[in-house]
Design an enzyme around this catalytic site. Structure first.
Site, PDB file in Angstrom:
ATOM      1  N   GLY A 103     -30.300   1.519 -57.834  1.00  0.00           N
ATOM      2  CA  GLY A 103     -29.424   2.567 -58.364  1.00  0.00           C
ATOM      3  C   GLY A 103     -28.177   2.811 -57.524  1.00  0.00           C
ATOM      4  O   GLY A 103     -27.062   2.886 -58.045  1.00  0.00           O
ATOM      5  N   GLY A 112     -34.770   1.549 -59.776  1.00  0.00           N
ATOM      6  CA  GLY A 112     -36.148   1.434 -59.284  1.00  0.00           C
ATOM      7  C   GLY A 112     -36.924   0.370 -60.033  1.00  0.00           C
ATOM      8  O   GLY A 112     -37.644  -0.434 -59.435  1.00  0.00           O
ATOM      9  N   ARG A 172     -26.071   3.701 -70.167  1.00  0.00           N
ATOM     10  CA  ARG A 172     -27.431   3.658 -70.716  1.00  0.00           C
ATOM     11  C   ARG A 172     -27.465   3.974 -72.214  1.00  0.00           C
ATOM     12  O   ARG A 172     -28.326   3.472 -72.933  1.00  0.00           O
ATOM     13  CB  ARG A 172     -28.335   4.620 -69.940  1.00  0.00           C
ATOM     14  CG  ARG A 172     -28.760   4.038 -68.599  1.00  0.00           C
ATOM     15  CD  ARG A 172     -29.628   5.003 -67.841  1.00  0.00           C
ATOM     16  NE  ARG A 172     -30.313   4.341 -66.741  1.00  0.00           N
ATOM     17  CZ  ARG A 172     -31.103   4.957 -65.888  1.00  0.00           C
ATOM     18  NH1 ARG A 172     -31.304   6.256 -65.986  1.00  0.00           N
ATOM     19  NH2 ARG A 172     -31.687   4.278 -64.922  1.00  0.00           N
ATOM     20  N   LYS A 196     -32.763   1.707 -44.583  1.00  0.00           N
ATOM     21  CA  LYS A 196     -34.024   1.470 -43.861  1.00  0.00           C
ATOM     22  C   LYS A 196     -34.682   0.117 -44.124  1.00  0.00           C
ATOM     23  O   LYS A 196     -34.849  -0.279 -45.269  1.00  0.00           O
ATOM     24  CB  LYS A 196     -35.034   2.555 -44.256  1.00  0.00           C
ATOM     25  CG  LYS A 196     -34.609   3.942 -43.860  1.00  0.00           C
ATOM     26  CD  LYS A 196     -35.671   4.918 -44.291  1.00  0.00           C
ATOM     27  CE  LYS A 196     -35.297   6.328 -43.860  1.00  0.00           C
ATOM     28  NZ  LYS A 196     -36.229   7.302 -44.435  1.00  0.00           N
TER      29      LYS A 196
HETATM   30  C1  3PG Z   1     -33.871   6.446 -63.202  1.00  0.00           C
HETATM   31  O1  3PG Z   1     -32.747   6.899 -63.395  1.00  0.00           O
HETATM   32  O2  3PG Z   1     -34.231   5.986 -62.097  1.00  0.00           O
HETATM   33  C2  3PG Z   1     -34.830   6.395 -64.356  1.00  0.00           C
HETATM   34  O3  3PG Z   1     -34.301   7.023 -65.487  1.00  0.00           O
HETATM   35  C3  3PG Z   1     -36.157   6.980 -63.977  1.00  0.00           C
HETATM   36  O4  3PG Z   1     -35.955   8.297 -63.564  1.00  0.00           O
HETATM   37  P1  3PG Z   1     -36.869   8.904 -62.438  1.00  0.00           P
HETATM   38  O5  3PG Z   1     -36.554   8.165 -61.166  1.00  0.00           O
HETATM   39  O6  3PG Z   1     -36.518  10.368 -62.369  1.00  0.00           O
HETATM   40  O7  3PG Z   1     -38.295   8.682 -62.865  1.00  0.00           O
END
Ligand code: 3PG
Ligand code: MG
Length: 375
Positions: free
Chosen positions: A336, A358, A34, A194
């Site tokens: 993720g 996400g 990142r 799920k």
């Molecule tokens: C992530 O790693 O999913 C993003 O940086 C957002 O972080 P968060 O899910 O804690 O809002």
């Protein structure tokens, strides 16, 4: 989308919101992807702006004790190393305006420290947004990983300054757009635990795909819907009807597994499952069957591990990743956990890997992301 070509930043104080939420353990950065992906916009700004002020969140801040392990201080050192320039790290207690006056690049401390005060950052508090905006003249949001969140530092601040999105967000969106109008055959491989977590994603993709291959723990609810014995494998009773309908409506598109690993070294046919069996990974026949479809596909989206990877059941996910990497096709890895599994099992690959788990899934579900600014 409003991009950098729509915003004049020359000689201005430019605030850039990045997503520098990198994994850290024992005060070491485990993966700096990142940070690297944020450099393009930062360098562009450095060539034109008078000052560059960078903001990001890191982790989640719920108690004062969370602050120590979620400071961006070590990220400032890494960023400085990658930019090959001094980066001044500034805490919220310091004289921030003076720090900006004295330095070309300032990285401000974790924006989520303000969550200790009534979740002001995460709830997009207007006063906090205005305070953040007071440090600059214009605003660039380049935090793709946070684009699905409406926080003060990425969305609220844009109400007070001329704003646009940076190069990373532009690139991420262009990559995901490849799935809107894919080269065919277009295949989605879906795993994970799920069905209930994936319904919106399945519903938005099923009409666009040629093939949907299902593995992971979620496949057992589909197998149950087909009337198979799944033993004590993971099941979501409430979703059997949903799976039945999907299998019925799209029977030519959906492919389930034929065999599975019930122990690390024991692969059995689904037809041989007993009332005590527990499936943990897709089996050898299933990998072969999926590979045949993968080989003739031109565009593939992969989301969710196909087995219980944390428990050592890496066979299915690893073999499918290898098949995906074989010849030239567009492969997008989303989510993720899938990205982490991919980085662990097949680091050397030609995939399109999103910096936002996400955020990328929300985008593919057809949701509008508040961090992407409309023209
Ligand atoms: C992530 O790693 O999913 C993003 O940086 C957002 O972080 P968060 O899910 O804690 O809002
Ligand atoms: Mg997250």
């Amino acid at each position: 989308m409003k991009t950098l070509k729509d915003l004049n930043i020359d000689n201005k104080k430019v605030i850039i919101r990045c997503d520098l939420n990198v994994p850290i353990e024992d005060n070491k950065i485990l993966d700096n992807t990142r940070i690297i992906k944020s450099l393009k916009t930062i360098n562009y700004a450095l060539e034109r702006a008078s000052k560059v002020i960078i903001m990001s969140h890191l982790g989640r801040i719920k108690t004062p004790e969370d602050k120590a392990k979620n400071s961006l201080k070590i990220v400032a050192s890494e960023l400085s190393k990658e930019l090959n320039k001094d980066v001044y790290f500034c805490t919220w207690e310091e004289d921030i305006n003076k720090a900006i006056e004295d330095n070309k690049i300032v990285l401000l401390e974790n924006t989520r420290f303000f969550d200790l005060d009534n979740k002001k950052e995460s709830n997009c508090d207007l006063e906090l947004s205005k305070y953040f905006a007071s440090f600059g003249d214009v605003f660039i949001n380049d935090a793709f990983g946070t684009a699905h969140r409406e926080n003060a530092s990425n969305v609220g601040i844009s109400k007070f300054l001329d704003s646009c999105n940076g190069f990373l967000i532009e690139e991420e969106v262009n990559n995901l757009k490849k799935l809107d109008n894919p080269e065919r055959p277009f295949t989605v491989i879906m795993g994970g635990k799920k069905v209930s977590d994936k319904i919106k994603l399945i519903d938005s993709l099923i009409t666009k795909v040629d093939y949907l291959l299902i593995g992971g723990a979620m496949v057992y609810t589909f197998l149950k819907a087909e009337g198979k014995e799944i033993g004590k494998s993971f099941l979501e009773e409430d979703y059997i009807e949903y799976c039945k309908k999907l299998l019925n409506d799209y029977k030519d598109k959906i492919f389930l597994i034929d065999d599975n690993y019930v122990e690390l070294d024991e692969c059995i046919s689904i037809n041989d499952m007993t009332s005590d069996s527990v499936g943990f990974d897709i089996g050898i026949e299933s990998v072969n069957k999926f590979n045949k479809i993968i080989n003739k596909s031109k565009t593939i989206f992969f989301n969710g591990s196909l087995g219980y990877v944390e428990g050592g059941y890496t066979y299915g996910t690893k073999n499918i990743l290898e098949a995906l990497n074989k010849d030239k096709k567009t492969v997008v890895i989303g989510g993720g956990d899938t990205v982490s599994a991919c980085n662990e099992l097949l680091k050397d690959n030609n995939f399109v890997i999103s910096t936002g788990g996400g955020a990328s899934l929300e985008y593919l579900q057809g949701n509008k992301l508040p961090g992407i600014f409309e023209e």
